[in-house]
Design a protein around this motif. Structure first.
Motif, short mmCIF file in Angstrom:
data_model
loop_
_atom_site.label_atom_id
_atom_site.label_comp_id
_atom_site.label_asym_id
_atom_site.label_seq_id
_atom_site.Cartn_x
_atom_site.Cartn_y
_atom_site.Cartn_z
N THR A 202 0.84 -1.19 0.00
CA THR A 202 0.00 0.00 0.00
C THR A 202 0.88 1.24 0.00
O THR A 202 1.92 1.28 0.66
N PRO A 203 0.48 2.25 -0.75
CA PRO A 203 1.30 3.46 -0.81
C PRO A 203 1.27 4.19 0.52
O PRO A 203 0.34 4.04 1.31
N PRO B 275 1.53 16.36 -2.36
CA PRO B 275 2.84 17.00 -2.51
C PRO B 275 4.01 16.09 -2.13
O PRO B 275 5.02 16.57 -1.60
N SER B 276 3.90 14.81 -2.41
CA SER B 276 4.97 13.88 -2.03
C SER B 276 6.29 14.18 -2.72
O SER B 276 7.36 14.00 -2.13
N MET B 277 6.24 14.63 -3.97
CA MET B 277 7.49 14.92 -4.69
C MET B 277 8.20 16.11 -4.04
O MET B 277 9.41 16.06 -3.80
N GLN B 278 7.47 17.17 -3.71
CA GLN B 278 8.08 18.31 -3.04
C GLN B 278 8.64 17.89 -1.68
O GLN B 278 9.74 18.31 -1.30
#
Length: 97
Positions: free
Chosen positions: A8-9, A70-73
């Motif tokens: 699961t993410p 906003p996981s990438m940030q």
């Protein structure tokens, strides 16, 4: 593999998550920038890092308004914060798994 065994993410990041990392980095970088010689390469580099913090924070904030995660940030910010992984205020969740 049964669906229940699937990976699961992680939960979506929030502005609170973003702000914690931004505040941590700012607390380390601002004193260095403030003590650097005016108009030196060191001062410009540290100011550039502080400017990037603002841009990443605003990018995350606008993404959240659109419903984006906003996981990438957060990843970019945590990657920078890891330079201070030995600091007592460094949060365990910022470590690599």
């Amino acid at each position: 593999m049964p669906q229940s065994d699937a990976c699961t993410p992680p939960p979506a990041k929030s502005m609170d998550d973003i702000d914690k990392v931004v505040d941590f980095i700012r607390a380390r970088v601002r004193p260095l920038r403030d003590s650097a010689s005016p108009n030196s390469d060191q001062e410009r580099a540290l100011q550039a890092l502080l400017d990037l913090l603002i841009m990443l924070r605003v990018s995350a904030q606008e993404g959240i308004k659109r419903g984006d995660d906003p996981s990438m940030q957060h990843f970019y910010l945590v990657t920078s914060a890891r330079q201070w992984r030995g600091h007592p205020d460094f949060l365990p969740e910022w470590r690599l798994p």
